[in-house]
Design a protein around this motif. Sequence first.
Motif, PDB file in Angstrom:
ATOM      1  N   UNK A  29      18.942  28.809 -80.704  1.00  0.00           N
ATOM      2  CA  UNK A  29      18.566  30.179 -80.347  1.00  0.00           C
ATOM      3  C   UNK A  29      19.044  31.171 -81.404  1.00  0.00           C
ATOM      4  N   UNK A  30      18.246  32.207 -81.620  1.00  0.00           N
ATOM      5  CA  UNK A  30      18.671  33.341 -82.443  1.00  0.00           C
ATOM      6  C   UNK A  30      19.384  34.392 -81.597  1.00  0.00           C
ATOM      7  N   UNK A  31      19.033  34.433 -80.319  1.00  0.00           N
ATOM      8  CA  UNK A  31      19.610  35.403 -79.394  1.00  0.00           C
ATOM      9  C   UNK A  31      20.273  34.679 -78.232  1.00  0.00           C
ATOM     10  N   UNK A  32      21.295  35.300 -77.684  1.00  0.00           N
ATOM     11  CA  UNK A  32      21.882  34.876 -76.423  1.00  0.00           C
ATOM     12  C   UNK A  32      21.713  36.045 -75.448  1.00  0.00           C
ATOM     13  N   UNK A  33      21.444  35.729 -74.194  1.00  0.00           N
ATOM     14  CA  UNK A  33      21.268  36.804 -73.210  1.00  0.00           C
ATOM     15  C   UNK A  33      21.822  36.377 -71.868  1.00  0.00           C
ATOM     16  N   UNK A  34      22.137  37.381 -71.032  1.00  0.00           N
ATOM     17  CA  UNK A  34      22.647  37.078 -69.697  1.00  0.00           C
ATOM     18  C   UNK A  34      21.482  36.745 -68.764  1.00  0.00           C
ATOM     19  N   UNK A  35      21.771  36.534 -67.480  1.00  0.00           N
ATOM     20  CA  UNK A  35      20.738  36.134 -66.526  1.00  0.00           C
ATOM     21  C   UNK A  35      19.783  37.259 -66.168  1.00  0.00           C
ATOM     22  N   UNK A  36      20.157  38.489 -66.468  1.00  0.00           N
ATOM     23  CA  UNK A  36      19.259  39.613 -66.228  1.00  0.00           C
ATOM     24  C   UNK A  36      19.186  40.000 -64.758  1.00  0.00           C
ATOM     25  N   UNK A  37      18.542  41.122 -64.547  1.00  0.00           N
ATOM     26  CA  UNK A  37      18.346  41.594 -63.175  1.00  0.00           C
ATOM     27  C   UNK A  37      16.978  42.282 -63.087  1.00  0.00           C
ATOM     28  N   UNK A  38      16.388  42.206 -61.908  1.00  0.00           N
ATOM     29  CA  UNK A  38      15.086  42.822 -61.677  1.00  0.00           C
ATOM     30  C   UNK A  38      15.286  44.321 -61.483  1.00  0.00           C
ATOM     31  N   UNK A  39      14.560  45.125 -62.239  1.00  0.00           N
ATOM     32  CA  UNK A  39      14.688  46.572 -62.117  1.00  0.00           C
ATOM     33  C   UNK A  39      13.405  47.217 -61.557  1.00  0.00           C
ATOM     34  N   UNK A  40      12.277  46.530 -61.654  1.00  0.00           N
ATOM     35  CA  UNK A  40      11.029  47.000 -61.047  1.00  0.00           C
ATOM     36  C   UNK A  40      10.281  45.779 -60.532  1.00  0.00           C
ATOM     37  N   UNK A  41       9.782  45.877 -59.294  1.00  0.00           N
ATOM     38  CA  UNK A  41       8.884  44.864 -58.773  1.00  0.00           C
ATOM     39  C   UNK A  41       9.571  43.792 -57.979  1.00  0.00           C
ATOM     40  N   UNK A  42       8.809  42.712 -57.709  1.00  0.00           N
ATOM     41  CA  UNK A  42       7.449  42.435 -58.172  1.00  0.00           C
ATOM     42  C   UNK A  42       6.420  43.430 -57.631  1.00  0.00           C
ATOM     43  N   UNK A  43       5.414  43.698 -58.465  1.00  0.00           N
ATOM     44  CA  UNK A  43       4.363  44.644 -58.118  1.00  0.00           C
ATOM     45  C   UNK A  43       3.027  43.927 -58.245  1.00  0.00           C
ATOM     46  N   UNK A  44       2.134  44.168 -57.272  1.00  0.00           N
ATOM     47  CA  UNK A  44       0.794  43.580 -57.304  1.00  0.00           C
ATOM     48  C   UNK A  44      -0.225  44.658 -57.578  1.00  0.00           C
ATOM     49  N   UNK A  45      -1.368  44.256 -58.121  1.00  0.00           N
ATOM     50  CA  UNK A  45      -2.459  45.209 -58.342  1.00  0.00           C
ATOM     51  C   UNK A  45      -3.000  45.679 -57.016  1.00  0.00           C
ATOM     52  N   UNK A  46      -3.387  46.937 -56.939  1.00  0.00           N
ATOM     53  CA  UNK A  46      -3.949  47.512 -55.698  1.00  0.00           C
ATOM     54  C   UNK A  46      -5.429  47.792 -55.882  1.00  0.00           C
TER      55      UNK A  46
END
Length: 500
Positions: A483-500
């Motif tokens: 890997x060139x990058x290392x990252x944490x597990x992240x967190x959801x900040x928007x969504x999930x969103x579906x098309x309306x």
Amino acid sequence: MEWFTEILPGWLAAPDGEWAREILQRGVAALYLVAFLSTLNQFRPLLGERGLLPAPELLEAGRQRGPTLFRRWGYSDRRLVVLGVVGMAVSALLVAGIPQAGPPWLPLALFLGLYGLYLSVVNIGQVFYGFGWEMLLLEAGFTVGLLGSHQVPPPAPMLILVVWLVFRLEFGAGMIKMRGGSEWRDLTALDFHHQTQPMPNPLSRQAHLKPRWWHRCEVVGNHVAQLGVPFLLFLPQPVASVGAGAIMLTQLWLVATGNFAWLNWATIVLAAAALGDSVLHRLIPALPADLGADAALESGMASGGSAAGIPVYWTVIVLAGSVALIVASVPALRNLFSRRQLMNASFNRWQLGNAYGAFGSVTRQRIEIVIEATEAGSGDHPPEDEADWRPYEFKGKPGDVRRRPRQWAPYHLRLDWMMWFLPLSGLHQRWFHTLLARLLVADPAVLRLLRQDPCAGRAPRFIRVRSFRYRFATRAERRETGHYWMRDDGRIVIGPVAAR
């Protein structure tokens, strides 16, 4: 009148600046060529009739930043294309040096044309054209047009004003750093910058992994280059050329370690105003000694010229342009020494005589916003399996941890840059929510701005937005994971969103 036509034009001439003029005019024209290419490729999906921030709405509300041809014509995507093609064609002529072989007013007219066309774009470009290098390109184009053609010697006042532009650019950036974050004063800024800069390039990781003493030297070198060296540009030769060379070398280091659109290349080109022909000929003996102005001097009074070979009308134009640029830059001079120094600010509608600066503070963490899509799930129920979620990959900004950053500068990836600003300015940006809506319907124009669409052109069932902390992999981590990058597990900040 005899004093006006003989003494004054002779004082205006800078016969030691022919190569400086050549580099300035062709170099700035090349940057305009890149800028118009970027506009042709990106303006319509970002700001066009169906853009993320539609320019027609801005014009209808009268909220454009300043003069624009689209205010008179009305905006359409077709007119934008015409403007971009014309801009590229004119830029190419100037890069080739064809207009410079004609009368002095010809390159001036074409550079003013480029300036007017690009000003029309920038003034309706909103946040996607809100970068300091946009106003720098505008001011550079307006100024180098007044250097004339090979039929007249380079005007000394205009070369000095280009040097003054470089001084504002470099010294302004140095002062904004000293007044900004403490990391510039305690010499720790480069411990973070290579990793957290908006768009790293292939060598950014290697630069980041250098030892701390190296980063301290980088900061000290930056302070010297921006706070001390610019004063050398105003001194006699060969000192001015030494100063120009030092600025060029420091800018080349920034080119080698980052993607800052055409900012660094513009600085390199403009610093050439301080290069003397005599110095260049000593360094590169193969350079031609005569680019055409000597022949103009020998023509004397031909075509209504003065005794110094400079037409009277051109003398008037140069003096008028010099006065206009000096007056326009007075607020920027005051700003340099203000405790509330502004960074990348214009003080008039024409974006001339601007204040410049960059990275008054350096972020210590890299936060990346990653948009993911899935074609799984049903109704309002997204899939629970994380393997069903796949990211949209951008061309320049980090995403896939296995992908090495690419070199894009001097080309400007506008959407990628704005994605870097999102964690700093908040996700509640109109353009970003419009982007999500367009991804939900697989808008082809928007998808062309991306490197990879996880749904291969199909509309996703759901999308979501996640926030990650990224850092460069150490050498040991790179060997172990690839890997060139290392990252944490992240967190959801928007969504999930579906098309309306």
